[in-house]
Design a protein around this motif. Structure first.
Motif, PDB file in Angstrom:
ATOM      1  N   ARG A  39       0.836  -1.142   0.025  1.00  0.00           N
ATOM      2  CA  ARG A  39       0.025   0.067  -0.108  1.00  0.00           C
ATOM      3  C   ARG A  39       0.933   1.070   0.075  1.00  0.00           C
ATOM      4  O   ARG A  39       0.437   2.358   0.218  1.00  0.00           O
ATOM      5  CB  ARG A  39      -0.916   0.040   1.182  1.00  0.00           C
ATOM      6  CG  ARG A  39      -2.295  -0.825   1.012  1.00  0.00           C
ATOM      7  CD  ARG A  39      -3.423  -0.435   2.031  1.00  0.00           C
ATOM      8  NE  ARG A  39      -3.142  -0.552   3.350  1.00  0.00           N
ATOM      9  CZ  ARG A  39      -3.073   0.529   3.834  1.00  0.00           C
ATOM     10  NH1 ARG A  39      -3.441   1.565   3.361  1.00  0.00           N
ATOM     11  NH2 ARG A  39      -2.877   0.395   5.118  1.00  0.00           N
ATOM     12  N   HIS A  52      -0.781   6.141  -4.894  1.00  0.00           N
ATOM     13  CA  HIS A  52      -2.018   5.806  -5.084  1.00  0.00           C
ATOM     14  C   HIS A  52      -2.542   5.033  -3.617  1.00  0.00           C
ATOM     15  O   HIS A  52      -3.879   4.738  -3.629  1.00  0.00           O
ATOM     16  CB  HIS A  52      -2.538   5.042  -6.212  1.00  0.00           C
ATOM     17  CG  HIS A  52      -2.310   3.978  -6.559  1.00  0.00           C
ATOM     18  ND1 HIS A  52      -0.873   3.202  -6.277  1.00  0.00           N
ATOM     19  CD2 HIS A  52      -2.936   2.607  -6.818  1.00  0.00           C
ATOM     20  CE1 HIS A  52      -0.886   2.159  -6.521  1.00  0.00           C
ATOM     21  NE2 HIS A  52      -2.040   1.685  -6.791  1.00  0.00           N
ATOM     22  N   GLN A  55      -0.536   8.161   1.598  1.00  0.00           N
ATOM     23  CA  GLN A  55      -0.209   9.603   0.977  1.00  0.00           C
ATOM     24  C   GLN A  55       1.040  10.225   1.927  1.00  0.00           C
ATOM     25  O   GLN A  55       1.569  10.884   0.980  1.00  0.00           O
ATOM     26  CB  GLN A  55      -1.348  10.333   1.385  1.00  0.00           C
ATOM     27  CG  GLN A  55      -2.550  10.006   0.467  1.00  0.00           C
ATOM     28  CD  GLN A  55      -2.414  10.090  -0.993  1.00  0.00           C
ATOM     29  OE1 GLN A  55      -2.429  11.082  -1.472  1.00  0.00           O
ATOM     30  NE2 GLN A  55      -2.462   8.916  -1.810  1.00  0.00           N
ATOM     31  N   CYS A 187     -11.031   0.807   0.324  1.00  0.00           N
ATOM     32  CA  CYS A 187     -11.498   2.247  -0.168  1.00  0.00           C
ATOM     33  C   CYS A 187     -11.273   2.239  -1.694  1.00  0.00           C
ATOM     34  O   CYS A 187     -10.312   1.302  -2.060  1.00  0.00           O
ATOM     35  CB  CYS A 187     -10.860   3.325   0.590  1.00  0.00           C
ATOM     36  SG  CYS A 187      -9.093   3.627   0.116  1.00  0.00           S
ATOM     37  N   SER A 189      -9.288   4.469  -4.795  1.00  0.00           N
ATOM     38  CA  SER A 189      -8.550   5.588  -5.153  1.00  0.00           C
ATOM     39  C   SER A 189      -8.760   6.021  -6.537  1.00  0.00           C
ATOM     40  O   SER A 189      -8.479   5.093  -7.371  1.00  0.00           O
ATOM     41  CB  SER A 189      -7.033   5.417  -4.900  1.00  0.00           C
ATOM     42  OG  SER A 189      -6.916   5.027  -3.574  1.00  0.00           O
ATOM     43  N   MET A 191      -7.589   8.312  -9.686  1.00  0.00           N
ATOM     44  CA  MET A 191      -6.567   9.294 -10.122  1.00  0.00           C
ATOM     45  C   MET A 191      -6.874   9.859 -11.353  1.00  0.00           C
ATOM     46  O   MET A 191      -7.487   9.440 -12.271  1.00  0.00           O
ATOM     47  CB  MET A 191      -5.402   8.244 -10.439  1.00  0.00           C
ATOM     48  CG  MET A 191      -4.827   7.223  -9.432  1.00  0.00           C
ATOM     49  SD  MET A 191      -3.892   5.896  -9.790  1.00  0.00           S
ATOM     50  CE  MET A 191      -5.555   4.709  -9.963  1.00  0.00           C
ATOM     51  N   TRP A 214     -10.449  12.033   1.197  1.00  0.00           N
ATOM     52  CA  TRP A 214      -9.219  12.767   0.750  1.00  0.00           C
ATOM     53  C   TRP A 214      -8.877  13.252  -0.461  1.00  0.00           C
ATOM     54  O   TRP A 214      -9.242  12.400  -1.357  1.00  0.00           O
ATOM     55  CB  TRP A 214      -8.061  11.765   1.410  1.00  0.00           C
ATOM     56  CG  TRP A 214      -6.607  12.097   1.145  1.00  0.00           C
ATOM     57  CD1 TRP A 214      -5.992  11.714  -0.116  1.00  0.00           C
ATOM     58  CD2 TRP A 214      -5.771  12.981   1.783  1.00  0.00           C
ATOM     59  NE1 TRP A 214      -4.736  12.126  -0.071  1.00  0.00           N
ATOM     60  CE2 TRP A 214      -4.442  13.110   1.154  1.00  0.00           C
ATOM     61  CE3 TRP A 214      -5.769  13.866   2.844  1.00  0.00           C
ATOM     62  CZ2 TRP A 214      -3.398  13.672   1.356  1.00  0.00           C
ATOM     63  CZ3 TRP A 214      -4.887  14.467   3.408  1.00  0.00           C
ATOM     64  CH2 TRP A 214      -3.605  14.559   2.550  1.00  0.00           C
ATOM     65  N   ASN A 218      -0.943  15.238  -6.230  1.00  0.00           N
ATOM     66  CA  ASN A 218       0.111  14.709  -6.000  1.00  0.00           C
ATOM     67  C   ASN A 218       1.421  15.425  -6.283  1.00  0.00           C
ATOM     68  O   ASN A 218       2.622  15.318  -5.705  1.00  0.00           O
ATOM     69  CB  ASN A 218       0.010  13.503  -6.895  1.00  0.00           C
ATOM     70  CG  ASN A 218       0.965  12.171  -6.464  1.00  0.00           C
ATOM     71  OD1 ASN A 218       0.564  11.471  -5.648  1.00  0.00           O
ATOM     72  ND2 ASN A 218       2.196  12.196  -7.139  1.00  0.00           N
ATOM     73  N   LEU A 231      -5.035  13.096  -6.638  1.00  0.00           N
ATOM     74  CA  LEU A 231      -5.491  11.561  -6.217  1.00  0.00           C
ATOM     75  C   LEU A 231      -6.444  11.634  -5.347  1.00  0.00           C
ATOM     76  O   LEU A 231      -6.514  12.644  -4.448  1.00  0.00           O
ATOM     77  CB  LEU A 231      -4.249  11.100  -5.306  1.00  0.00           C
ATOM     78  CG  LEU A 231      -4.241   9.784  -5.013  1.00  0.00           C
ATOM     79  CD1 LEU A 231      -5.008   9.344  -3.753  1.00  0.00           C
ATOM     80  CD2 LEU A 231      -4.777   8.610  -6.055  1.00  0.00           C
ATOM     81  N   ASN A 233      -9.402   9.623  -2.246  1.00  0.00           N
ATOM     82  CA  ASN A 233      -9.555   8.449  -1.711  1.00  0.00           C
ATOM     83  C   ASN A 233     -11.095   8.500  -1.283  1.00  0.00           C
ATOM     84  O   ASN A 233     -11.648   9.435  -0.848  1.00  0.00           O
ATOM     85  CB  ASN A 233      -9.025   8.105  -0.541  1.00  0.00           C
ATOM     86  CG  ASN A 233      -7.479   7.722  -0.786  1.00  0.00           C
ATOM     87  OD1 ASN A 233      -7.353   7.110  -1.824  1.00  0.00           O
ATOM     88  ND2 ASN A 233      -6.680   7.911   0.021  1.00  0.00           N
ATOM     89  N   SER A 234     -11.844   7.535  -1.950  1.00  0.00           N
ATOM     90  CA  SER A 234     -13.297   7.564  -1.222  1.00  0.00           C
ATOM     91  C   SER A 234     -13.183   7.040   0.327  1.00  0.00           C
ATOM     92  O   SER A 234     -12.286   6.799   0.953  1.00  0.00           O
ATOM     93  CB  SER A 234     -13.903   6.193  -1.571  1.00  0.00           C
ATOM     94  OG  SER A 234     -13.641   5.077  -1.132  1.00  0.00           O
ATOM     95  N   TRP A 277      -8.804  -0.596  -3.177  1.00  0.00           N
ATOM     96  CA  TRP A 277      -8.242  -1.418  -2.202  1.00  0.00           C
ATOM     97  C   TRP A 277      -9.042  -1.939  -1.501  1.00  0.00           C
ATOM     98  O   TRP A 277     -10.028  -1.473  -0.614  1.00  0.00           O
ATOM     99  CB  TRP A 277      -7.386  -0.220  -1.242  1.00  0.00           C
ATOM    100  CG  TRP A 277      -6.285   0.543  -2.060  1.00  0.00           C
ATOM    101  CD1 TRP A 277      -6.450   1.762  -2.601  1.00  0.00           C
ATOM    102  CD2 TRP A 277      -5.008   0.304  -2.418  1.00  0.00           C
ATOM    103  NE1 TRP A 277      -5.267   2.037  -3.150  1.00  0.00           N
ATOM    104  CE2 TRP A 277      -4.433   1.205  -3.103  1.00  0.00           C
ATOM    105  CE3 TRP A 277      -4.262  -0.904  -1.855  1.00  0.00           C
ATOM    106  CZ2 TRP A 277      -2.968   1.332  -3.540  1.00  0.00           C
ATOM    107  CZ3 TRP A 277      -2.776  -1.143  -2.538  1.00  0.00           C
ATOM    108  CH2 TRP A 277      -2.293  -0.061  -3.111  1.00  0.00           C
TER     109      TRP A 277
END
Length: 325
Positions: A39, A52, A55, A187, A189, A191, A214, A218, A231, A233-234, A277
């Motif tokens: 990760r 990704h 962070q 979650c 991601s 991009m 989030w 990047n 980037l 994130n859910s 993920w």
């Protein structure tokens, strides 16, 4: 003659424990992907590059600080100075300037650079998914996706999410019931590659009570390529409700939610990709920082055993390495 150990998983915890025990054991690390990182991996969608997974990270313990001290001297780790926004829904509460003293760190030139550096002196076998581990003749044998056998090993260490550990161990293993109890959250991601800057007043944002949690520019991180990369994130809640949804549906929805948040239409950008993920953090981390069965000579380490953070991956691996040695 040194005892032999197989480590399954080349994320930070797997590479860390391999690096800590390799002087006393013959260690081989198996990784299903084409590169190390887990990760902390980096996604290349040229000409765009995204962190990704993880962070950033913080350093809270002296032992972790000492472990990564060489990476600081080699400038593989750098502080990230940026403007962090805090949203409640679509309402912007505040923007905070993150400075060196706040100690938000990233890998350079990408997040996976950290794991790559630590793995330099480790024996890592890539593109090899271990699908079975079998104990016979007082040793462990591993079988990959091509049914190729690897072994014999004295010990096996699993550096994998809880659900993936369960696929490889049997109820005979003493810690099986403990792993079975662990439920992990996932979650998405998103991009987004862009031709020009979004010209936001911030570089990253934490969002509450939305389907996204989030977002980060990047290329605001130190020594990144100049191409503009976003980037997103859910939230865990959104991912849980949409675990079986098509990636196209998820991508479109997260684009719309983000577009509304930043007041900029993202659907017409140069490149959009979604990554799922499945296993990010444990709903309830266990009491133990690692699991071990001394009689069967098999163990588990990983960030999810502590706090699902970068430092947690190190701490779990570090404590298990002492037990193994």
């Amino acid at each position: 003659m040194k005892k032999s150990i197989a480590v399954i998983g080349a994320g930070l915890s797997g590479i860390t424990i391999a690096s800590l025990i390799k002087e006393k054991f013959d260690v081989e690390v198996f990784e299903k992907s084409r590169g190390v990182g887990g990760r902390m991996s980096t996604r290349k969608e040229l000409p765009f590059i995204f962190d990704h997974g993880a962070q950033f990270f913080k350093i809270k313990s002296i032992i972790f600080k000492n472990f990564v001290s060489e990476l600081f001297s080699k400038k593989v780790i750098r502080p990230w100075k940026f403007k962090l926004a805090y949203f409640e829904g679509n309402h912007l509460r505040q923007i905070k300037k993150i400075r060196n003293a706040d100690e938000f760190f990233v890998g350079v030139p990408n997040m996976d650079s950290i794991v790559k550096y630590i793995s330099n002196n480790c024996n890592v076998i890539l593109n090899t998914k271990i699908e079975r581990v079998i104990k016979k003749n007082d040793g462990w044998y591993l079988y990959d996706q091509n049914k190729k056998s690897h072994g014999k090993y004295d010990w096996v260490i699993l550096s994998l999410p809880a659900e993936q550990c369960l696929e490889l161990i049997t109820k005979k293993i003493s810690f099986y019931p403990l792993v079975e109890k662990i439920k992990m959250k996932g979650c998405f991601s998103l991009m987004v590659g862009m031709n020009e800057s979004l010209c936001l007043d911030y570089d990253a944002a934490l969002i509450e009570n939305k389907d996204i949690a989030w977002l980060a520019i990047n290329n605001s991180k130190p020594f990144r390529i100049k191409k503009h990369c976003l980037l997103i994130n859910s939230s865990f809640e959104y991912a849980a409700k949409n675990i079986s949804s098509s990636k196209e549906k998820v991508l479109k929805h997260l684009l719309n939610v983000t577009s509304n948040l930043i007041n900029c239409k993202l659907s017409n950008q140069t490149m959009t990709k979604i990554h799922q993920w499945m296993y990010v953090e444990a709903e309830r981390p266990p009491v133990q920082n690692y699991f071990i069965d001394h009689s069967e000579k098999i163990a588990v380490c990983g960030d999810w055993l502590i706090n699902s953070r970068v430092e947690g991956a190190f701490l779990s691996a570090n404590e298990l390495s002492k037990e193994i040695i």
